[in-house]
Motif scaffolding. Structure first.
Motif, mmCIF file in Angstrom:
data_model
loop_
_atom_site.group_PDB
_atom_site.id
_atom_site.type_symbol
_atom_site.label_atom_id
_atom_site.label_comp_id
_atom_site.label_asym_id
_atom_site.label_seq_id
_atom_site.Cartn_x
_atom_site.Cartn_y
_atom_site.Cartn_z
ATOM 1 N N ALA A 122 0.831 -1.208 0.000
ATOM 2 C CA ALA A 122 0.000 0.000 0.000
ATOM 3 C C ALA A 122 0.857 1.245 0.000
ATOM 4 N N GLY A 123 2.129 1.101 0.371
ATOM 5 C CA GLY A 123 3.008 2.266 0.434
ATOM 6 C C GLY A 123 3.707 2.586 -0.860
ATOM 7 N N LEU A 124 3.452 1.813 -1.929
ATOM 8 C CA LEU A 124 4.137 2.009 -3.202
ATOM 9 C C LEU A 124 3.155 2.340 -4.317
ATOM 10 N N VAL A 125 3.607 3.184 -5.224
ATOM 11 C CA VAL A 125 2.918 3.396 -6.495
ATOM 12 C C VAL A 125 3.798 2.769 -7.563
ATOM 13 N N LEU A 126 3.257 1.795 -8.311
ATOM 14 C CA LEU A 126 4.024 1.048 -9.302
ATOM 15 C C LEU A 126 3.467 1.320 -10.693
ATOM 16 N N ALA A 127 4.346 1.683 -11.609
ATOM 17 C CA ALA A 127 3.953 1.906 -13.000
ATOM 18 C C ALA A 127 4.631 0.862 -13.871
ATOM 19 N N PRO A 128 3.876 0.032 -14.595
ATOM 20 C CA PRO A 128 4.488 -0.983 -15.467
ATOM 21 C C PRO A 128 5.280 -0.337 -16.599
ATOM 22 N N LEU A 129 6.456 -0.888 -16.883
ATOM 23 C CA LEU A 129 7.304 -0.380 -17.956
ATOM 24 C C LEU A 129 7.264 -1.299 -19.180
ATOM 25 N N PHE A 130 7.565 -2.581 -18.988
ATOM 26 C CA PHE A 130 7.541 -3.537 -20.099
ATOM 27 C C PHE A 130 7.620 -4.952 -19.544
ATOM 28 N N THR A 131 7.249 -5.914 -20.389
ATOM 29 C CA THR A 131 7.348 -7.328 -20.047
ATOM 30 C C THR A 131 8.656 -7.876 -20.606
ATOM 31 N N ASP A 132 9.430 -8.517 -19.753
ATOM 32 C CA ASP A 132 10.739 -9.052 -20.122
ATOM 33 C C ASP A 132 10.676 -10.583 -20.046
ATOM 34 N N ARG A 133 10.604 -11.248 -21.208
ATOM 35 C CA ARG A 133 10.497 -12.708 -21.231
ATOM 36 C C ARG A 133 11.856 -13.363 -20.961
ATOM 37 N N PHE A 134 11.811 -14.568 -20.406
ATOM 38 C CA PHE A 134 13.030 -15.315 -20.128
ATOM 39 C C PHE A 134 13.355 -16.259 -21.283
ATOM 40 N N LEU A 135 14.619 -16.272 -21.682
ATOM 41 C CA LEU A 135 15.143 -17.229 -22.638
ATOM 42 C C LEU A 135 15.991 -18.246 -21.881
ATOM 43 N N LEU A 136 16.230 -19.377 -22.484
ATOM 44 C CA LEU A 136 17.141 -20.358 -21.908
ATOM 45 C C LEU A 136 18.462 -20.281 -22.675
ATOM 46 N N ALA A 137 19.553 -20.036 -21.955
ATOM 47 C CA ALA A 137 20.865 -19.889 -22.571
ATOM 48 C C ALA A 137 21.745 -21.088 -22.243
ATOM 49 N N GLY A 138 22.514 -21.524 -23.225
ATOM 50 C CA GLY A 138 23.433 -22.648 -23.032
ATOM 51 C C GLY A 138 24.266 -22.864 -24.280
ATOM 52 N N ARG A 139 25.165 -23.834 -24.250
ATOM 53 C CA ARG A 139 25.895 -24.200 -25.463
ATOM 54 C C ARG A 139 24.888 -24.727 -26.489
ATOM 55 N N ARG A 140 25.174 -24.492 -27.758
ATOM 56 C CA ARG A 140 24.234 -24.888 -28.806
ATOM 57 C C ARG A 140 23.949 -26.393 -28.769
ATOM 58 N N SER A 141 24.982 -27.166 -28.524
ATOM 59 C CA SER A 141 24.792 -28.618 -28.501
ATOM 60 C C SER A 141 23.854 -29.040 -27.377
#
Length: 308
Positions: free
Chosen positions: A153-172
């Motif tokens: 209740a003590g915060l005012v929040l304004a949405p900026l953008f949605t940041d999706r998660f990718l999975l990172a790793g070696r190509r193989s």
């Protein structure tokens, strides 16, 4: 009786006009009202400010001293009012940004801030969510860029953008996952292959949540404090990690051995928001920051969707 700014204004008008009727007309009051205010001002200061004669009005030595100070005071008040009337960011704005956003979003935002001529007043702090919220609560920060904090209740929040998660790793490694019969979802990942940021980073907590894991199930013995460190390890084939879209362009350029893939819909994501105290003034600086950070973040995520 305390002096008022109105009395100082009346005093300067009379000091310049040296005539009660002309001074009263200048400040849009009656002559008796002006005379009463000057008399109350002299009573409050305990000294005579004007020498009055039928033909002329002159400042006394004390009046000349008051004139000097009154001009300085009213000049400062005018400057303050001018600042308050300006549109956009004014004064010093102390802004906090979480570490999994700052290195990627700030290089995009700062040129926009410079174009708005407000960077000279912006002070930045990079820290984890709990430290930023504590600084915001204590008044050390005016606003914070964070990822989906607990509602308050003590915060005012304004949405900026949605940041999706990718999975990172070696190509193989990623190609091996794609060969499976099941669609790629966070809950299907092998906990022994997942590298996360050290405790205290909200991105690690969000990754565990979407995977349905606990910290004991994942490999947290590396103590990595930045996404760049994790991406370097991933590029060497030491595991996989969650990579936000806003970090893709920068981290992929710095880590040639790293590849990324998308999760099946609905893709895991985080909502980046700008927060301020509910009790702080909702002036134009907050709305302007929302606009600039949204523009930069949406640009980065759009680029990531073209790359991956």
């Amino acid at each position: 009786m305390a002096l008022t700014l109105r009395q100082l204004g009346y005093f300067l008008a009379l000091a310049e006009e040296r005539h009660f009727s002309k001074a009263a007309e200048r400040v849009h009051v009656t002559q008796p009202a002006l005379s009463m205010q000057i008399r109350e001002m002299e009573d409050a200061l305990g000294t005579q400010l004007f020498e009055r004669s039928p033909r002329d009005i002159r400042l006394t030595p004390a009046g000349r001293e008051v004139e000097t100070r009154a001009r300085r005071i009213l000049g400062q008040v005018s400057e303050l009012e001018a600042v308050a009337r300006q549109q956009g960011l004014v004064g010093r704005i102390n802004l906090g940004v979480i570490p999994t956003v700052a290195p990627y979003l700030l290089p995009e935002v700062l040129p926009l801030l410079r174009a708005s001529d407000i960077t000279r007043d912006l002070r930045l702090r990079e820290a984890t969510t709990d430290l930023l919220l504590a600084g915001l609560d204590r008044g050390q920060l005016d606003a914070v860029v964070i990822a989906e904090p607990p509602s308050s209740a003590g915060l005012v929040l304004a949405p900026l953008f949605t940041d999706r998660f990718l999975l990172a790793g070696r190509r193989s490694v990623l190609e091996g996952l794609a060969d499976g019969a099941e669609a790629l979802r966070p809950v299907t990942l092998d906990p022994d292959q997942l590298l996360l940021l050290d405790e205290g980073h909200c991105l690690a907590d969000q990754a565990l949540e979407v995977c349905g894991m606990t910290r004991r199930q994942s490999r947290l013995d590396l103590g990595a404090s930045s996404l760049t460190t994790l991406c370097g390890l991933v590029g060497q084939g030491l595991g996989m990690t969650f990579l936000p879209e806003i970090a893709l362009r920068q981290e992929q350029a710095a880590t040639p051995g790293m590849a990324v893939t998308r999760f099946a819909a609905p893709e895991p994501s985080r909502q980046i928001v700008l927060g301020r105290r509910a009790t702080s003034s909702a002036s134009d600086w907050f709305d302007e920051l929302v606009s600039l950070f949204s523009q930069a973040g949406q640009g980065l995520t759009a680029q990531a969707r073209l790359i991956a």
